[in-house]
Design a protein around this motif. Sequence first.
Motif, PDB file in Angstrom:
ATOM      1  N   ALA A  94       2.775   0.523   0.568  1.00 36.09           N
ATOM      2  CA  ALA A  94       3.213   0.404  -0.821  1.00 36.09           C
ATOM      3  C   ALA A  94       2.031   0.175  -1.756  1.00 36.09           C
ATOM      4  N   VAL A  95       0.949  -0.401  -1.213  1.00 30.39           N
ATOM      5  CA  VAL A  95      -0.251  -0.675  -2.007  1.00 30.39           C
ATOM      6  C   VAL A  95      -1.241   0.476  -1.937  1.00 30.39           C
ATOM      7  N   THR A  96      -1.358   1.119  -0.782  1.00 32.07           N
ATOM      8  CA  THR A  96      -2.419   2.116  -0.577  1.00 32.07           C
ATOM      9  C   THR A  96      -1.973   3.557  -0.760  1.00 32.07           C
ATOM     10  N   TYR A  97      -0.665   3.851  -0.623  1.00 35.35           N
ATOM     11  CA  TYR A  97      -0.218   5.242  -0.601  1.00 35.35           C
ATOM     12  C   TYR A  97      -0.322   5.910  -1.962  1.00 35.35           C
ATOM     13  N   ASP A  98      -0.455   5.133  -3.028  1.00 28.66           N
ATOM     14  CA  ASP A  98      -0.558   5.775  -4.339  1.00 28.66           C
ATOM     15  C   ASP A  98      -1.772   6.686  -4.425  1.00 28.66           C
ATOM     16  N   ALA A  99      -2.766   6.468  -3.555  1.00 25.12           N
ATOM     17  CA  ALA A  99      -3.938   7.345  -3.525  1.00 25.12           C
ATOM     18  C   ALA A  99      -3.569   8.752  -3.069  1.00 25.12           C
TER      19      ALA A  99
ATOM     20  N   LEU B  37       7.952   6.046  -3.275  1.00 25.81           N
ATOM     21  CA  LEU B  37       9.140   5.283  -3.639  1.00 25.81           C
ATOM     22  C   LEU B  37       9.774   4.621  -2.411  1.00 25.81           C
ATOM     23  N   PHE B  38       9.787   5.342  -1.280  1.00 25.66           N
ATOM     24  CA  PHE B  38      10.317   4.758  -0.051  1.00 25.66           C
ATOM     25  C   PHE B  38       9.496   3.537   0.367  1.00 25.66           C
ATOM     26  N   PHE B  39       8.165   3.619   0.204  1.00 28.44           N
ATOM     27  CA  PHE B  39       7.308   2.517   0.624  1.00 28.44           C
ATOM     28  C   PHE B  39       7.333   1.368  -0.387  1.00 28.44           C
ATOM     29  N   ARG B  40       7.486   1.701  -1.672  1.00 26.46           N
ATOM     30  CA  ARG B  40       7.341   0.724  -2.737  1.00 26.46           C
ATOM     31  C   ARG B  40       8.543  -0.216  -2.833  1.00 26.46           C
ATOM     32  N   TYR B  41       9.751   0.328  -2.625  1.00 27.92           N
ATOM     33  CA  TYR B  41      10.953  -0.462  -2.876  1.00 27.92           C
ATOM     34  C   TYR B  41      11.594  -0.901  -1.560  1.00 27.92           C
ATOM     35  N   PRO B  42      11.706  -2.214  -1.338  1.00 28.11           N
ATOM     36  CA  PRO B  42      12.224  -2.716  -0.061  1.00 28.11           C
ATOM     37  C   PRO B  42      13.594  -2.164   0.319  1.00 28.11           C
ATOM     38  N   LEU B  43      14.439  -1.866  -0.670  1.00 29.48           N
ATOM     39  CA  LEU B  43      15.768  -1.355  -0.348  1.00 29.48           C
ATOM     40  C   LEU B  43      15.707   0.038   0.282  1.00 29.48           C
TER      41      LEU B  43
ATOM     42  N   PRO C 279      -6.044   5.002   3.450  1.00 31.44           N
ATOM     43  CA  PRO C 279      -6.102   5.842   2.247  1.00 31.44           C
ATOM     44  C   PRO C 279      -6.967   5.272   1.128  1.00 31.44           C
ATOM     45  N   LYS C 280      -7.079   3.939   1.024  1.00 27.58           N
ATOM     46  CA  LYS C 280      -7.822   3.362  -0.101  1.00 27.58           C
ATOM     47  C   LYS C 280      -8.945   2.417   0.320  1.00 27.58           C
ATOM     48  N   ASN C 281      -8.830   1.820   1.496  1.00 27.29           N
ATOM     49  CA  ASN C 281      -9.737   0.743   1.879  1.00 27.29           C
ATOM     50  C   ASN C 281     -10.625   1.142   3.049  1.00 27.29           C
TER      51      ASN C 281
END
Length: 461
Positions: free
Chosen positions: A298-303, A316-322, A421-423
Amino acid sequence: MNADAAVLQEGREGLESDPIFTPLRFRNLTVKNRIFRSNIAGRFDNEDGSLTQTRINWECRFAKGGVGAIVSSYVPVAMHGRIIANFATIHRDEFIPLWAKLGEAVHSFDCNYIMQLSHSGRQMDLPGISNQHQPTPSSTDDREPLHGFLCRAMGTGEIARLVDAFARAAWRAREAGLDGVELHAANGYLFTQFLSSAINDRTDCYGGSLANRARFLLEVIEAIRAKVGRDFHLQVKLSAIERNNVLPWEGRGNTLEDTIQVARWCEAVGVDAIHVSTGSLFPHPLNPPGPLPLEVLAVTYDAMISSGVSGFRNFLFFRYPLLRPLFLAMWNRMRRGMPIEGVSLDEARAIKAAVSIPVISTGGYQTASFVREAIESGACDAVAIARSLVANPDLPKIWMLGRDQPERPCTYCNKCLTNAPKNPMGCYEEGRYPNREAMLAAITAVYRTKPELRLPRPDEV
Protein backbone atom coordinates in the motif's frame (compact mmCIF):
# COMPACT_ATOMS: atom_id res chain seq x y z
CA MET A 1 41.02 -17.48 17.80
CA ASN A 2 37.46 -17.06 19.12
CA ALA A 3 35.16 -19.99 19.81
CA ASP A 4 33.19 -19.71 16.56
CA ALA A 5 36.38 -19.41 14.49
CA ALA A 6 37.78 -22.50 16.17
CA VAL A 7 34.59 -24.46 15.52
CA LEU A 8 34.53 -23.20 11.92
CA GLN A 9 38.11 -24.38 11.37
CA GLU A 10 37.27 -27.75 12.88
CA GLY A 11 34.13 -27.91 10.75
CA ARG A 12 36.07 -27.23 7.56
CA GLU A 13 38.27 -30.23 8.27
CA GLY A 14 35.21 -32.48 8.35
CA LEU A 15 33.42 -31.11 5.30
CA GLU A 16 34.79 -33.65 2.83
CA SER A 17 31.90 -35.98 3.64
CA ASP A 18 29.18 -33.32 3.76
CA PRO A 19 27.30 -33.23 0.44
CA ILE A 20 26.58 -29.52 0.90
CA PHE A 21 30.27 -28.67 0.89
CA THR A 22 31.60 -31.07 -1.71
CA PRO A 23 32.58 -29.46 -5.04
CA LEU A 24 30.06 -29.52 -7.87
CA ARG A 25 31.67 -30.29 -11.22
CA PHE A 26 29.95 -29.12 -14.38
CA ARG A 27 31.36 -29.81 -17.82
CA ASN A 28 33.38 -26.56 -17.88
CA LEU A 29 33.19 -25.28 -14.31
CA THR A 30 33.81 -26.49 -10.76
CA VAL A 31 32.01 -24.77 -7.86
CA LYS A 32 33.47 -25.25 -4.38
CA ASN A 33 30.15 -26.19 -2.72
CA ARG A 34 26.50 -26.79 -3.52
CA ILE A 35 25.16 -23.39 -2.41
CA PHE A 36 24.30 -20.82 -5.10
CA ARG A 37 23.11 -17.31 -4.37
CA SER A 38 20.06 -17.05 -6.60
CA ASN A 39 19.29 -14.00 -8.72
CA ILE A 40 18.34 -11.04 -6.54
CA ALA A 41 19.45 -7.40 -6.30
CA GLY A 42 18.11 -3.89 -6.09
CA ARG A 43 18.23 -0.69 -8.11
CA PHE A 44 21.95 -0.28 -7.54
CA ASP A 45 23.16 0.97 -10.90
CA ASN A 46 23.18 3.84 -13.35
CA GLU A 47 20.42 4.86 -15.74
CA ASP A 48 22.60 4.03 -18.76
CA GLY A 49 22.97 0.41 -17.58
CA SER A 50 26.50 0.68 -16.22
CA LEU A 51 27.08 -1.00 -12.88
CA THR A 52 28.29 0.73 -9.72
CA GLN A 53 30.39 0.04 -6.65
CA THR A 54 27.15 -0.55 -4.77
CA ARG A 55 26.47 -3.64 -6.88
CA ILE A 56 30.00 -4.90 -6.27
CA ASN A 57 29.48 -4.39 -2.53
CA TRP A 58 26.19 -6.28 -2.72
CA GLU A 59 27.61 -9.31 -4.52
CA CYS A 60 30.69 -9.47 -2.29
CA ARG A 61 28.43 -9.61 0.77
CA PHE A 62 27.37 -13.13 -0.30
CA ALA A 63 30.74 -14.20 -1.70
CA LYS A 64 32.29 -13.40 1.67
CA GLY A 65 29.48 -15.32 3.37
CA GLY A 66 30.64 -18.56 1.77
CA VAL A 67 28.39 -19.37 -1.19
CA GLY A 68 30.04 -21.40 -3.92
CA ALA A 69 28.64 -19.34 -6.78
CA ILE A 70 26.53 -16.25 -7.33
CA VAL A 71 23.93 -16.06 -10.07
CA SER A 72 23.68 -12.36 -10.84
CA SER A 73 20.41 -10.53 -10.67
CA TYR A 74 18.49 -10.08 -13.89
CA VAL A 75 20.94 -8.60 -16.50
CA PRO A 76 19.18 -7.35 -19.65
CA VAL A 77 20.77 -7.89 -23.05
CA ALA A 78 18.97 -4.80 -24.40
CA MET A 79 17.80 -1.58 -22.77
CA HIS A 80 14.19 -2.24 -23.78
CA GLY A 81 14.38 -5.49 -21.79
CA ARG A 82 14.93 -4.03 -18.32
CA ILE A 83 12.34 -4.90 -15.69
CA ILE A 84 13.40 -1.93 -13.56
CA ALA A 85 15.52 1.11 -14.31
CA ASN A 86 18.89 1.23 -12.55
CA PHE A 87 19.59 -2.44 -13.14
CA ALA A 88 22.97 -3.07 -14.75
CA THR A 89 22.90 -4.33 -18.34
CA ILE A 90 25.36 -6.07 -20.66
CA HIS A 91 24.21 -4.51 -23.95
CA ARG A 92 27.43 -2.55 -24.68
CA ASP A 93 31.08 -3.55 -25.10
CA GLU A 94 32.08 -0.56 -22.96
CA PHE A 95 30.59 -2.31 -19.95
CA ILE A 96 32.97 -5.30 -20.16
CA PRO A 97 35.65 -3.71 -17.91
CA LEU A 98 33.01 -2.87 -15.28
CA TRP A 99 31.77 -6.44 -15.12
CA ALA A 100 35.40 -7.59 -15.05
CA LYS A 101 35.95 -5.55 -11.87
CA LEU A 102 32.88 -7.16 -10.29
CA GLY A 103 34.07 -10.63 -11.28
CA GLU A 104 37.52 -9.96 -9.88
CA ALA A 105 36.00 -8.82 -6.57
CA VAL A 106 33.80 -11.93 -6.26
CA HIS A 107 36.66 -14.25 -7.28
CA SER A 108 38.79 -12.85 -4.46
CA PHE A 109 36.49 -14.75 -2.07
CA ASP A 110 36.94 -18.04 -3.99
CA CYS A 111 33.43 -17.70 -5.37
CA ASN A 112 32.22 -18.14 -8.95
CA TYR A 113 30.06 -15.59 -10.77
CA ILE A 114 27.40 -16.53 -13.33
CA MET A 115 25.65 -13.73 -15.20
CA GLN A 116 21.91 -14.15 -15.73
CA LEU A 117 21.05 -12.98 -19.26
CA SER A 118 17.50 -11.75 -19.45
CA HIS A 119 14.79 -9.81 -21.21
CA SER A 120 11.54 -8.68 -19.61
CA GLY A 121 9.20 -9.01 -22.54
CA ARG A 122 5.81 -7.84 -21.27
CA GLN A 123 6.81 -8.25 -17.62
CA MET A 124 8.35 -4.81 -17.10
CA ASP A 125 7.81 -3.40 -13.61
CA LEU A 126 9.35 0.08 -13.56
CA PRO A 127 10.44 1.43 -16.95
CA GLY A 128 13.30 3.85 -17.42
CA ILE A 129 13.62 6.60 -19.98
CA SER A 130 14.65 4.11 -22.66
CA ASN A 131 11.45 2.03 -22.52
CA GLN A 132 8.84 4.29 -20.96
CA HIS A 133 5.26 4.38 -22.31
CA GLN A 134 6.06 1.87 -25.05
CA PRO A 135 4.64 -1.63 -25.52
CA THR A 136 7.52 -4.01 -24.90
CA PRO A 137 8.54 -6.82 -27.27
CA SER A 138 6.90 -10.16 -26.46
CA SER A 139 5.53 -13.32 -28.02
CA THR A 140 2.02 -11.83 -27.91
CA ASP A 141 0.00 -8.64 -28.14
CA ASP A 142 -1.97 -9.55 -25.01
CA ARG A 143 -0.97 -7.39 -22.07
CA GLU A 144 0.34 -8.92 -18.86
CA PRO A 145 -2.79 -9.72 -16.80
CA LEU A 146 -1.83 -8.85 -13.22
CA HIS A 147 -0.40 -5.35 -13.68
CA GLY A 148 -1.52 -4.70 -17.25
CA PHE A 149 1.92 -4.09 -18.79
CA LEU A 150 1.52 -3.41 -22.52
CA CYS A 151 3.36 -5.43 -25.13
CA ARG A 152 3.50 -6.29 -28.82
CA ALA A 153 4.29 -9.50 -30.66
CA MET A 154 7.77 -9.44 -32.19
CA GLY A 155 8.30 -10.10 -35.86
CA THR A 156 10.68 -12.83 -36.97
CA GLY A 157 13.36 -10.32 -37.94
CA GLU A 158 13.20 -8.72 -34.50
CA ILE A 159 13.45 -12.17 -32.91
CA ALA A 160 16.59 -12.88 -34.94
CA ARG A 161 18.17 -9.61 -33.78
CA LEU A 162 17.38 -10.46 -30.17
CA VAL A 163 18.88 -13.94 -30.57
CA ASP A 164 22.08 -12.22 -31.68
CA ALA A 165 21.87 -9.81 -28.74
CA PHE A 166 21.87 -12.74 -26.31
CA ALA A 167 24.86 -14.30 -28.06
CA ARG A 168 26.84 -11.05 -27.97
CA ALA A 169 25.94 -10.59 -24.31
CA ALA A 170 27.31 -14.06 -23.49
CA TRP A 171 30.50 -13.16 -25.36
CA ARG A 172 30.84 -9.99 -23.27
CA ALA A 173 30.39 -11.99 -20.07
CA ARG A 174 33.16 -14.35 -21.16
CA GLU A 175 35.42 -11.45 -22.12
CA ALA A 176 34.85 -9.96 -18.66
CA GLY A 177 36.29 -13.13 -17.12
CA LEU A 178 33.03 -14.27 -15.58
CA ASP A 179 32.44 -17.98 -15.03
CA GLY A 180 29.32 -18.56 -17.08
CA VAL A 181 25.86 -17.34 -18.03
CA GLU A 182 22.31 -18.35 -17.19
CA LEU A 183 19.30 -17.78 -19.44
CA HIS A 184 16.30 -16.68 -17.38
CA ALA A 185 13.54 -18.77 -18.98
CA ALA A 186 11.35 -18.86 -15.85
CA ASN A 187 8.94 -16.73 -13.82
CA GLY A 188 7.13 -15.02 -16.66
CA TYR A 189 9.92 -13.19 -18.48
CA LEU A 190 10.40 -13.20 -22.25
CA PHE A 191 11.51 -16.80 -22.72
CA THR A 192 8.54 -17.95 -20.62
CA GLN A 193 6.24 -15.85 -22.79
CA PHE A 194 7.38 -17.89 -25.79
CA LEU A 195 7.45 -21.27 -24.01
CA SER A 196 4.03 -20.89 -22.39
CA SER A 197 0.96 -22.60 -23.78
CA ALA A 198 -1.12 -20.04 -21.86
CA ILE A 199 0.66 -16.90 -23.15
CA ASN A 200 2.05 -17.69 -26.60
CA ASP A 201 -0.76 -17.25 -29.13
CA ARG A 202 1.41 -17.03 -32.25
CA THR A 203 0.55 -18.88 -35.45
CA ASP A 204 4.03 -18.76 -37.05
CA CYS A 205 7.03 -21.03 -36.45
CA TYR A 206 7.42 -19.64 -32.90
CA GLY A 207 3.92 -20.64 -31.76
CA GLY A 208 1.60 -23.60 -31.60
CA SER A 209 3.40 -26.84 -30.72
CA LEU A 210 5.83 -27.11 -27.80
CA ALA A 211 8.70 -27.50 -30.28
CA ASN A 212 7.73 -24.23 -31.95
CA ARG A 213 7.27 -22.43 -28.62
CA ALA A 214 10.74 -23.62 -27.52
CA ARG A 215 12.34 -22.50 -30.79
CA PHE A 216 13.37 -19.03 -29.55
CA LEU A 217 15.11 -20.40 -26.45
CA LEU A 218 16.88 -23.14 -28.41
CA GLU A 219 18.00 -20.68 -31.08
CA VAL A 220 19.53 -18.47 -28.38
CA ILE A 221 21.39 -21.46 -26.89
CA GLU A 222 22.72 -22.44 -30.32
CA ALA A 223 23.75 -18.83 -31.06
CA ILE A 224 25.61 -18.58 -27.75
CA ARG A 225 27.46 -21.81 -28.44
CA ALA A 226 28.37 -20.55 -31.92
CA LYS A 227 29.69 -17.31 -30.40
CA VAL A 228 31.61 -18.56 -27.36
CA GLY A 229 32.19 -22.25 -28.13
CA ARG A 230 31.45 -25.19 -25.87
CA ASP A 231 34.01 -24.34 -23.17
CA PHE A 232 32.01 -21.59 -21.44
CA HIS A 233 29.44 -22.57 -18.81
CA LEU A 234 25.81 -22.11 -19.87
CA GLN A 235 22.76 -22.97 -17.77
CA VAL A 236 19.03 -22.34 -18.15
CA LYS A 237 16.47 -21.46 -15.48
CA LEU A 238 13.05 -23.01 -16.16
CA SER A 239 9.71 -22.94 -14.37
CA ALA A 240 9.02 -26.63 -13.87
CA ILE A 241 5.27 -26.01 -13.64
CA GLU A 242 4.07 -22.72 -15.04
CA ARG A 243 1.10 -22.05 -12.73
CA ASN A 244 0.09 -19.06 -14.83
CA ASN A 245 -3.41 -18.90 -13.33
CA VAL A 246 -2.87 -16.68 -10.29
CA LEU A 247 -5.83 -14.81 -11.77
CA PRO A 248 -8.30 -17.73 -11.97
CA TRP A 249 -9.51 -16.91 -15.48
CA GLU A 250 -6.00 -17.25 -16.97
CA GLY A 251 -4.74 -20.53 -18.43
CA ARG A 252 -2.54 -22.79 -16.32
CA GLY A 253 0.27 -22.97 -18.88
CA ASN A 254 3.01 -25.56 -19.27
CA THR A 255 3.03 -28.80 -17.29
CA LEU A 256 5.96 -30.62 -15.73
CA GLU A 257 5.98 -33.00 -18.71
CA ASP A 258 6.35 -30.03 -21.07
CA THR A 259 9.29 -28.68 -19.06
CA ILE A 260 11.02 -32.06 -18.91
CA GLN A 261 10.95 -32.14 -22.71
CA VAL A 262 12.30 -28.56 -22.92
CA ALA A 263 15.09 -29.50 -20.48
CA ARG A 264 16.04 -32.46 -22.67
CA TRP A 265 16.17 -30.23 -25.74
CA CYS A 266 18.31 -27.71 -23.85
CA GLU A 267 20.77 -30.43 -22.92
CA ALA A 268 20.88 -31.68 -26.51
CA VAL A 269 21.92 -28.27 -27.87
CA GLY A 270 24.66 -27.67 -25.33
CA VAL A 271 23.34 -26.52 -21.94
CA ASP A 272 25.46 -27.51 -18.92
CA ALA A 273 22.83 -27.32 -16.13
CA ILE A 274 19.14 -26.72 -15.44
CA HIS A 275 18.03 -24.34 -12.67
CA VAL A 276 14.50 -25.26 -11.53
CA SER A 277 11.95 -22.71 -10.32
CA THR A 278 8.16 -22.37 -10.59
CA GLY A 279 5.56 -19.81 -11.66
CA SER A 280 5.05 -17.59 -14.70
CA LEU A 281 4.76 -14.09 -13.27
CA PHE A 282 6.59 -12.09 -10.65
CA PRO A 283 5.83 -11.79 -7.85
CA HIS A 284 4.43 -15.30 -7.70
CA PRO A 285 2.81 -16.88 -4.62
CA LEU A 286 5.30 -19.75 -4.73
CA ASN A 287 8.57 -17.79 -4.87
CA PRO A 288 8.58 -18.83 -2.00
CA PRO A 289 5.03 -19.34 -0.69
CA GLY A 290 5.16 -16.89 2.20
CA PRO A 291 2.56 -14.24 3.01
CA LEU A 292 2.12 -11.08 0.94
CA PRO A 293 2.28 -8.02 3.25
CA LEU A 294 -0.27 -5.80 1.51
CA GLU A 295 0.22 -3.07 4.12
CA VAL A 296 3.74 -2.63 2.69
CA LEU A 297 2.51 -2.70 -0.90
CA ALA A 298 0.00 0.00 0.00
CA VAL A 299 3.01 2.27 0.58
CA THR A 300 5.33 1.15 -2.22
CA TYR A 301 3.04 0.10 -5.10
CA ASP A 302 2.21 3.67 -6.09
CA ALA A 303 5.58 3.65 -7.89
CA MET A 304 4.10 1.11 -10.33
CA ILE A 305 0.73 2.74 -11.00
CA SER A 306 1.82 4.26 -14.31
CA SER A 307 3.64 1.12 -15.48
CA GLY A 308 0.54 -0.85 -16.46
CA VAL A 309 -3.10 -0.19 -17.17
CA SER A 310 -4.14 -2.26 -14.12
CA GLY A 311 -1.75 -0.54 -11.73
CA PHE A 312 -4.29 1.81 -10.18
CA ARG A 313 -6.79 -1.03 -9.71
CA ASN A 314 -4.17 -3.06 -7.84
CA PHE A 315 -3.18 -0.04 -5.76
CA LEU A 316 -6.78 0.28 -4.56
CA PHE A 317 -6.80 -3.39 -3.51
CA PHE A 318 -3.60 -2.84 -1.51
CA ARG A 319 -4.52 0.58 -0.13
CA TYR A 320 -7.93 -0.16 1.39
CA PRO A 321 -8.16 -2.88 4.07
CA LEU A 322 -11.71 -3.82 3.04
CA LEU A 323 -10.48 -4.79 -0.45
CA ARG A 324 -7.36 -6.67 0.60
CA PRO A 325 -9.10 -10.01 1.31
CA LEU A 326 -10.20 -10.18 -2.34
CA PHE A 327 -6.64 -10.03 -3.60
CA LEU A 328 -5.33 -12.32 -0.86
CA ALA A 329 -7.95 -14.93 -1.75
CA MET A 330 -6.42 -15.27 -5.23
CA TRP A 331 -2.87 -15.17 -3.90
CA ASN A 332 -3.36 -17.65 -1.06
CA ARG A 333 -5.27 -20.22 -3.10
CA MET A 334 -2.05 -20.87 -5.08
CA ARG A 335 0.10 -21.54 -2.02
CA ARG A 336 -2.41 -23.37 0.15
CA GLY A 337 -0.93 -26.69 1.27
CA MET A 338 2.43 -26.02 -0.37
CA PRO A 339 5.69 -26.24 1.59
CA ILE A 340 7.85 -23.15 1.83
CA GLU A 341 11.22 -24.89 1.90
CA GLY A 342 11.74 -27.00 -1.18
CA VAL A 343 8.53 -25.88 -2.86
CA SER A 344 9.60 -27.20 -6.28
CA LEU A 345 11.94 -29.97 -5.13
CA ASP A 346 9.75 -32.81 -6.42
CA GLU A 347 9.73 -31.19 -9.85
CA ALA A 348 13.53 -30.83 -9.71
CA ARG A 349 13.76 -34.54 -8.92
CA ALA A 350 11.67 -35.42 -11.98
CA ILE A 351 13.76 -33.19 -14.25
CA LYS A 352 17.02 -34.58 -12.86
CA ALA A 353 15.81 -38.10 -13.63
CA ALA A 354 15.27 -37.07 -17.25
CA VAL A 355 18.61 -35.34 -17.99
CA SER A 356 22.26 -36.18 -17.40
CA ILE A 357 23.42 -32.64 -16.55
CA PRO A 358 23.36 -31.16 -13.01
CA VAL A 359 20.11 -29.72 -11.68
CA ILE A 360 19.91 -26.74 -9.29
CA SER A 361 16.75 -26.25 -7.24
CA THR A 362 15.49 -22.96 -5.82
CA GLY A 363 12.74 -22.68 -3.21
CA GLY A 364 13.16 -21.13 0.24
CA TYR A 365 16.10 -23.22 1.45
CA GLN A 366 17.73 -22.39 4.80
CA THR A 367 17.83 -25.66 6.79
CA ALA A 368 21.08 -27.61 6.40
CA SER A 369 19.55 -31.03 7.12
CA PHE A 370 16.82 -30.43 4.53
CA VAL A 371 19.34 -29.36 1.86
CA ARG A 372 21.64 -32.26 2.71
CA GLU A 373 18.79 -34.73 2.29
CA ALA A 374 17.74 -33.13 -1.01
CA ILE A 375 21.23 -33.61 -2.44
CA GLU A 376 21.82 -37.07 -0.97
CA SER A 377 18.47 -38.34 -2.22
CA GLY A 378 19.29 -37.29 -5.78
CA ALA A 379 16.53 -34.68 -6.05
CA CYS A 380 19.06 -32.03 -7.08
CA ASP A 381 22.78 -31.38 -7.25
CA ALA A 382 22.73 -27.94 -5.61
CA VAL A 383 20.34 -25.35 -4.19
CA ALA A 384 19.94 -21.69 -5.11
CA ILE A 385 18.92 -19.31 -2.34
CA ALA A 386 17.79 -15.69 -2.40
CA ARG A 387 15.62 -14.46 0.52
CA SER A 388 17.28 -16.63 3.17
CA LEU A 389 20.67 -15.25 2.15
CA VAL A 390 19.38 -11.68 2.16
CA ALA A 391 18.41 -12.33 5.78
CA ASN A 392 21.68 -14.14 6.61
CA PRO A 393 24.44 -13.61 4.01
CA ASP A 394 26.75 -15.85 6.05
CA LEU A 395 24.31 -18.80 5.98
CA PRO A 396 26.95 -21.19 4.50
CA LYS A 397 29.33 -20.41 7.35
CA ILE A 398 26.51 -20.96 9.85
CA TRP A 399 26.01 -24.42 8.34
CA MET A 400 29.78 -25.01 8.49
CA LEU A 401 29.58 -24.43 12.24
CA GLY A 402 27.24 -27.41 12.45
CA ARG A 403 24.08 -25.38 13.02
CA ASP A 404 20.97 -26.51 11.18
CA GLN A 405 19.48 -23.01 10.92
CA PRO A 406 20.55 -19.45 11.70
CA GLU A 407 19.81 -18.03 15.13
CA ARG A 408 17.54 -15.48 13.43
CA PRO A 409 16.24 -17.28 10.33
CA CYS A 410 14.40 -15.75 7.41
CA THR A 411 10.70 -15.56 8.22
CA TYR A 412 9.65 -15.66 4.54
CA CYS A 413 7.63 -12.51 5.21
CA ASN A 414 8.30 -11.20 1.68
CA LYS A 415 8.88 -7.67 2.97
CA CYS A 416 12.12 -7.61 0.98
CA LEU A 417 10.04 -8.16 -2.15
CA THR A 418 7.25 -5.71 -1.39
CA ASN A 419 9.67 -2.94 -0.46
CA ALA A 420 11.58 -3.32 -3.74
CA PRO A 421 9.46 -0.98 -5.94
CA LYS A 422 10.55 2.08 -3.94
CA ASN A 423 13.12 1.13 -1.31
CA PRO A 424 16.60 -0.45 -1.25
CA MET A 425 16.80 -4.23 -1.41
CA GLY A 426 17.32 -5.85 1.99
CA CYS A 427 15.67 -7.59 4.92
CA TYR A 428 12.85 -5.48 6.40
CA GLU A 429 11.74 -7.86 9.16
CA GLU A 430 12.36 -5.60 12.15
CA GLY A 431 12.00 -8.46 14.62
CA ARG A 432 15.29 -9.87 13.34
CA TYR A 433 17.21 -6.78 14.49
CA PRO A 434 17.86 -5.14 17.86
CA ASN A 435 16.00 -2.04 16.66
CA ARG A 436 14.87 -0.21 13.52
CA GLU A 437 18.10 1.77 13.28
CA ALA A 438 20.10 -1.47 13.13
CA MET A 439 17.83 -2.74 10.35
CA LEU A 440 18.28 0.41 8.27
CA ALA A 441 22.05 0.34 8.83
CA ALA A 442 22.22 -3.25 7.53
CA ILE A 443 20.10 -2.44 4.47
CA THR A 444 22.09 0.65 3.49
CA ALA A 445 25.56 -0.75 4.22
CA VAL A 446 26.18 -1.59 0.55
CA TYR A 447 25.66 2.08 -0.36
CA ARG A 448 28.55 3.26 1.79
CA THR A 449 30.91 4.20 -1.00
CA LYS A 450 33.13 7.25 -1.22
CA PRO A 451 33.58 8.18 -4.88
CA GLU A 452 36.19 10.75 -5.75
CA LEU A 453 34.61 14.18 -6.30
CA ARG A 454 36.37 16.12 -9.04
CA LEU A 455 35.75 18.54 -11.85
CA PRO A 456 34.88 16.76 -15.11
CA ARG A 457 37.43 16.91 -17.90
CA PRO A 458 36.38 18.88 -21.01
CA ASP A 459 35.96 15.65 -22.99
CA GLU A 460 33.53 14.38 -20.32
CA VAL A 461 31.19 17.37 -20.61
